[in-house]
Motif scaffolding. Structure first.
Motif, PDB file in Angstrom:
ATOM      1  N   ASN A  37       0.822  -1.214   0.000  1.00  0.00           N
ATOM      2  CA  ASN A  37       0.000   0.000   0.000  1.00  0.00           C
ATOM      3  C   ASN A  37       0.857   1.267   0.000  1.00  0.00           C
ATOM      4  OD1 ASN A  37      -2.479   1.377  -0.029  1.00  0.00           O
ATOM      5  ND2 ASN A  37      -2.671   1.374   2.202  1.00  0.00           N
ATOM      6  N   GLY A  38       1.997   1.187  -0.661  1.00  0.00           N
ATOM      7  CA  GLY A  38       2.849   2.368  -0.812  1.00  0.00           C
ATOM      8  C   GLY A  38       3.777   2.669   0.338  1.00  0.00           C
ATOM      9  N   ILE A  39       3.767   1.846   1.392  1.00  0.00           N
ATOM     10  CA  ILE A  39       4.692   2.070   2.512  1.00  0.00           C
ATOM     11  C   ILE A  39       5.429   0.777   2.849  1.00  0.00           C
ATOM     12  CG2 ILE A  39       3.222   3.898   3.482  1.00  0.00           C
ATOM     13  CD1 ILE A  39       2.553   1.917   5.758  1.00  0.00           C
ATOM     14  N   ASN A  40       6.501   0.912   3.604  1.00  0.00           N
ATOM     15  CA  ASN A  40       7.275  -0.244   4.050  1.00  0.00           C
ATOM     16  C   ASN A  40       6.775  -0.715   5.407  1.00  0.00           C
ATOM     17  OD1 ASN A  40       9.226  -0.468   1.885  1.00  0.00           O
ATOM     18  ND2 ASN A  40      10.076   1.470   2.620  1.00  0.00           N
ATOM     19  N   LEU A  41       6.419  -1.993   5.477  1.00  0.00           N
ATOM     20  CA  LEU A  41       5.956  -2.592   6.721  1.00  0.00           C
ATOM     21  C   LEU A  41       6.966  -3.638   7.201  1.00  0.00           C
ATOM     22  CD1 LEU A  41       2.154  -3.215   5.977  1.00  0.00           C
ATOM     23  CD2 LEU A  41       3.142  -1.373   7.375  1.00  0.00           C
ATOM     24  N   PHE A  42       7.376  -3.513   8.435  1.00  0.00           N
ATOM     25  CA  PHE A  42       8.219  -4.527   9.068  1.00  0.00           C
ATOM     26  C   PHE A  42       7.301  -5.655   9.542  1.00  0.00           C
ATOM     27  CE2 PHE A  42       9.841  -6.350  13.042  1.00  0.00           C
ATOM     28  CZ  PHE A  42      11.108  -6.764  12.670  1.00  0.00           C
ATOM     29  N   VAL A  43       7.628  -6.890   9.171  1.00  0.00           N
ATOM     30  CA  VAL A  43       6.729  -8.014   9.450  1.00  0.00           C
ATOM     31  C   VAL A  43       7.509  -9.173  10.066  1.00  0.00           C
ATOM     32  CG1 VAL A  43       5.061  -9.632   8.436  1.00  0.00           C
ATOM     33  CG2 VAL A  43       5.314  -7.354   7.459  1.00  0.00           C
ATOM     34  N   GLN A  44       6.935  -9.761  11.116  1.00  0.00           N
ATOM     35  CA  GLN A  44       7.427 -11.023  11.667  1.00  0.00           C
ATOM     36  C   GLN A  44       6.575 -12.144  11.096  1.00  0.00           C
ATOM     37  OE1 GLN A  44       8.588 -11.455  15.776  1.00  0.00           O
ATOM     38  NE2 GLN A  44       8.067  -9.320  16.203  1.00  0.00           N
ATOM     39  N   ASP A  87      -6.673   3.775   5.162  1.00  0.00           N
ATOM     40  CA  ASP A  87      -5.247   3.572   4.914  1.00  0.00           C
ATOM     41  C   ASP A  87      -4.745   2.313   5.614  1.00  0.00           C
ATOM     42  OD1 ASP A  87      -4.384   6.086   3.438  1.00  0.00           O
ATOM     43  OD2 ASP A  87      -5.336   6.965   5.188  1.00  0.00           O
ATOM     44  N   ILE A  88      -5.154   2.138   6.867  1.00  0.00           N
ATOM     45  CA  ILE A  88      -4.611   1.038   7.667  1.00  0.00           C
ATOM     46  C   ILE A  88      -5.189  -0.300   7.211  1.00  0.00           C
ATOM     47  CG2 ILE A  88      -4.343   0.148  10.004  1.00  0.00           C
ATOM     48  CD1 ILE A  88      -4.697   3.227  10.845  1.00  0.00           C
ATOM     49  N   VAL A  89      -6.492  -0.353   6.954  1.00  0.00           N
ATOM     50  CA  VAL A  89      -7.061  -1.582   6.386  1.00  0.00           C
ATOM     51  C   VAL A  89      -6.447  -1.837   5.012  1.00  0.00           C
ATOM     52  CG1 VAL A  89      -9.165  -2.665   5.498  1.00  0.00           C
ATOM     53  CG2 VAL A  89      -9.206  -1.497   7.712  1.00  0.00           C
ATOM     54  N   GLY A  90      -6.213  -0.766   4.254  1.00  0.00           N
ATOM     55  CA  GLY A  90      -5.545  -0.915   2.965  1.00  0.00           C
ATOM     56  C   GLY A  90      -4.181  -1.572   3.089  1.00  0.00           C
ATOM     57  N   ASP A  91      -3.456  -1.237   4.148  1.00  0.00           N
ATOM     58  CA  ASP A  91      -2.162  -1.887   4.397  1.00  0.00           C
ATOM     59  C   ASP A  91      -2.339  -3.395   4.562  1.00  0.00           C
ATOM     60  OD1 ASP A  91      -1.076   0.672   4.437  1.00  0.00           O
ATOM     61  OD2 ASP A  91      -0.850   0.722   6.632  1.00  0.00           O
ATOM     62  N   MET A  92      -3.359  -3.802   5.305  1.00  0.00           N
ATOM     63  CA  MET A  92      -3.571  -5.221   5.572  1.00  0.00           C
ATOM     64  C   MET A  92      -4.022  -5.956   4.310  1.00  0.00           C
ATOM     65  SD  MET A  92      -2.553  -5.447   8.643  1.00  0.00           S
ATOM     66  CE  MET A  92      -1.433  -4.109   8.182  1.00  0.00           C
ATOM     67  N   VAL A  93      -4.855  -5.310   3.503  1.00  0.00           N
ATOM     68  CA  VAL A  93      -5.272  -5.899   2.219  1.00  0.00           C
ATOM     69  C   VAL A  93      -4.047  -6.095   1.322  1.00  0.00           C
ATOM     70  CG1 VAL A  93      -6.569  -5.453   0.091  1.00  0.00           C
ATOM     71  CG2 VAL A  93      -7.628  -5.002   2.319  1.00  0.00           C
ATOM     72  N   ALA A  94      -3.216  -5.059   1.215  1.00  0.00           N
ATOM     73  CA  ALA A  94      -2.021  -5.138   0.378  1.00  0.00           C
ATOM     74  C   ALA A  94      -1.023  -6.154   0.926  1.00  0.00           C
ATOM     75  CB  ALA A  94      -1.371  -3.759   0.263  1.00  0.00           C
ATOM     76  N   LEU A  95      -0.947  -6.272   2.246  1.00  0.00           N
ATOM     77  CA  LEU A  95      -0.019  -7.227   2.848  1.00  0.00           C
ATOM     78  C   LEU A  95      -0.413  -8.665   2.493  1.00  0.00           C
ATOM     79  CD1 LEU A  95       2.411  -7.790   4.646  1.00  0.00           C
ATOM     80  CD2 LEU A  95       0.902  -7.619   6.645  1.00  0.00           C
ATOM     81  N   VAL A  96      -1.702  -8.965   2.511  1.00  0.00           N
ATOM     82  CA  VAL A  96      -2.156 -10.308   2.116  1.00  0.00           C
ATOM     83  C   VAL A  96      -1.662 -10.616   0.703  1.00  0.00           C
ATOM     84  CG1 VAL A  96      -4.184 -11.735   1.580  1.00  0.00           C
ATOM     85  CG2 VAL A  96      -4.170 -10.329   3.652  1.00  0.00           C
ATOM     86  N   GLY A  97      -1.851  -9.663  -0.211  1.00  0.00           N
ATOM     87  CA  GLY A  97      -1.396  -9.859  -1.582  1.00  0.00           C
ATOM     88  C   GLY A  97       0.119  -9.970  -1.692  1.00  0.00           C
ATOM     89  N   ALA A  98       0.834  -9.134  -0.939  1.00  0.00           N
ATOM     90  CA  ALA A  98       2.297  -9.156  -0.981  1.00  0.00           C
ATOM     91  C   ALA A  98       2.855 -10.473  -0.450  1.00  0.00           C
ATOM     92  CB  ALA A  98       2.855  -7.987  -0.172  1.00  0.00           C
ATOM     93  N   LEU A  99       2.096 -11.133   0.405  1.00  0.00           N
ATOM     94  CA  LEU A  99       2.495 -12.430   0.937  1.00  0.00           C
ATOM     95  C   LEU A  99       2.086 -13.573   0.014  1.00  0.00           C
ATOM     96  CD1 LEU A  99       1.596 -11.801   4.694  1.00  0.00           C
ATOM     97  CD2 LEU A  99       3.906 -12.025   3.730  1.00  0.00           C
ATOM     98  N   GLY A 100       1.501 -13.216  -1.134  1.00  0.00           N
ATOM     99  CA  GLY A 100       1.140 -14.219  -2.118  1.00  0.00           C
ATOM    100  C   GLY A 100      -0.147 -14.957  -1.821  1.00  0.00           C
ATOM    101  N   TRP A 105     -11.821  -5.586  12.699  1.00  0.00           N
ATOM    102  CA  TRP A 105     -13.270  -5.532  12.493  1.00  0.00           C
ATOM    103  C   TRP A 105     -13.600  -4.849  11.168  1.00  0.00           C
ATOM    104  CZ3 TRP A 105     -14.899  -8.976  15.565  1.00  0.00           C
ATOM    105  CH2 TRP A 105     -14.660  -9.002  16.935  1.00  0.00           C
ATOM    106  N   HIS A 106     -12.958  -3.720  10.904  1.00  0.00           N
ATOM    107  CA  HIS A 106     -13.260  -2.989   9.671  1.00  0.00           C
ATOM    108  C   HIS A 106     -12.732  -3.731   8.438  1.00  0.00           C
ATOM    109  CE1 HIS A 106     -14.185   0.456  12.348  1.00  0.00           C
ATOM    110  NE2 HIS A 106     -15.023   0.769  11.366  1.00  0.00           N
ATOM    111  N   ALA A 107     -11.604  -4.409   8.560  1.00  0.00           N
ATOM    112  CA  ALA A 107     -11.116  -5.212   7.444  1.00  0.00           C
ATOM    113  C   ALA A 107     -12.141  -6.279   7.070  1.00  0.00           C
ATOM    114  CB  ALA A 107      -9.778  -5.865   7.802  1.00  0.00           C
ATOM    115  N   ALA A 108     -12.709  -6.925   8.082  1.00  0.00           N
ATOM    116  CA  ALA A 108     -13.735  -7.939   7.834  1.00  0.00           C
ATOM    117  C   ALA A 108     -14.996  -7.311   7.247  1.00  0.00           C
ATOM    118  CB  ALA A 108     -14.058  -8.673   9.129  1.00  0.00           C
ATOM    119  N   LEU A 109     -15.315  -6.100   7.692  1.00  0.00           N
ATOM    120  CA  LEU A 109     -16.498  -5.391   7.201  1.00  0.00           C
ATOM    121  C   LEU A 109     -16.324  -4.956   5.743  1.00  0.00           C
ATOM    122  CD1 LEU A 109     -19.264  -4.146   8.134  1.00  0.00           C
ATOM    123  CD2 LEU A 109     -17.972  -2.095   8.754  1.00  0.00           C
TER     124      LEU A 109
END
Length: 318
Positions: free
Chosen positions: A10-17, A76-89, A106-110
């Motif tokens: 989503n246009g930003i760098n996310l540090f992920v474990q 923006d924040i839900v967008g990050d999670m949507v994009a992260l799912v895709g970035a993880l394949g 909750w909002h991501a699910a909504l």
């Protein structure tokens, strides 16, 4: 063992474990926390047969913190999670959130029921979109010292919280939100109130754990996380199309009985009535004697509840 990497989403760098293989589980932390807050859940869920990804959320820790306050809306924040799912394949995931991460989940699910097939929220009930802007509603009710209000003016809370990061993190994590008065800012006292550098840590938080949070916040500061609060009214406007909408996926709620977020007048009502928003609520677990930092405080009970829910709502196919 978990691995870490930085992922563009989503246009930003996310540090992920990350750890494990199987259906994808996203873990969304709250404020003032980090992906480290899920240190007990990541290996447990991976061992149960899931692929776990826990980001430092937008504005936190080693993830990017955009300068603009308006870059921290729920979209923006839900967008990050949507994009992260895709970035993880992946195309689908179960999303789990605690504290501020719970509204994200909750909002991501909504917003994206096609992607987020099940949802769990810890410590913060699902959204009940009121009839007026939240900050306006507080003011209209004669409240002018709630911590949401104190966090609004850019720079004020940052100055207080960054003055002594070790004291801030010890106070917020060790004190938690067990006392409803901790949610209100006394005149001239600031959010931390009468902070005590000798405050003993609870049994669930070691000095080494605390040092992880201190080091991260010394590096990042608090601005990014505080900007989430500065979008509370903006989020209310943006979510108008979902007025009275339900989250129909399988859902789980977990909270501590001593958490002021769920025991106060508004929180208790929302916990009592959450089935209105969650028609497929599988379990409402209130852990007796536990406070706000529930997945750290009661890791074994939270892990057991999450794994039981996942086996039912997101079973492994293999």
């Amino acid at each position: 063992m978990s691995s870490t990497r930085t992922i563009k989403a989503n246009g930003i760098n996310l540090f992920v474990q990350e750890e494990g293989d199987g259906p994808l589980i996203l873990l969304c932390h709250g404020w003032p926390e980090l992906s480290y807050s899920w240190r007990h859940q990541i290996p447990a869920l991976a061992a149960a047969g899931y692929r776990v990804a826990a980001p430092d959320m937008r504005g936190f820790g080693r993830s990017e913190a955009p300068a603009d306050i308006s870059a921290y809306t729920i979209f923006d924040i839900v967008g990050d999670m949507v994009a992260l799912v895709g970035a993880l394949g992946e195309r689908q995931a179960v999303i789990i959130g605690h504290d501020w991460g719970a509204p994200v989940a909750w909002h991501a699910a909504l917003f994206r029921p096609d992607m987020f097939t099940a949802v769990a929220g810890l410590s913060v009930p699902p959204p009940f979109r009121g009839r007026g802007r939240p900050l306006d509603t507080l003011s209209a009710g004669g409240i002018d010292n709630f911590y949401w209000q104190y966090f609004q003016a850019p720079g004020v809370a940052e100055a207080e919280l960054e003055r002594d990061v070790a004291l801030t993190m010890r106070t917020v994590l060790a004190r938690g939100f067990s006392d409803p008065q901790s949610l209100f800012v006394a005149p001239g006292k600031g959010f931390l109130g009468a902070a005590n550098s000798d405050l003993p840590l609870p049994s669930w938080l070691s000095e080494a754990d605390l040092a992880e949070f201190i080091a991260a916040y010394r590096a990042s500061g608090f601005r990014g996380g505080l900007n989430w609060y500065r979008n509370i009214d903006r989020n209310w406007g943006l979510t108008a199309p979902w007025q009275d909408a339900q989250i129909r996926q399988p859902a789980l709620f977990i909270a501590g009985s001593e958490d002021a977020v769920v025991t106060g007048l508004i929180g208790a009502k929302r916990v009592q009535e959450m089935e209105r928003v969650l028609p497929d609520l599988r379990r409402k677990l209130i852990i007796d004697g536990a406070g706000h930092w529930i997945q750290q405080e009661r890791a074994a009970e939270v892990n057991a509840a999450l794994i039981a829910f996942l086996r039912e709502a997101a079973p492994r196919t293999a």
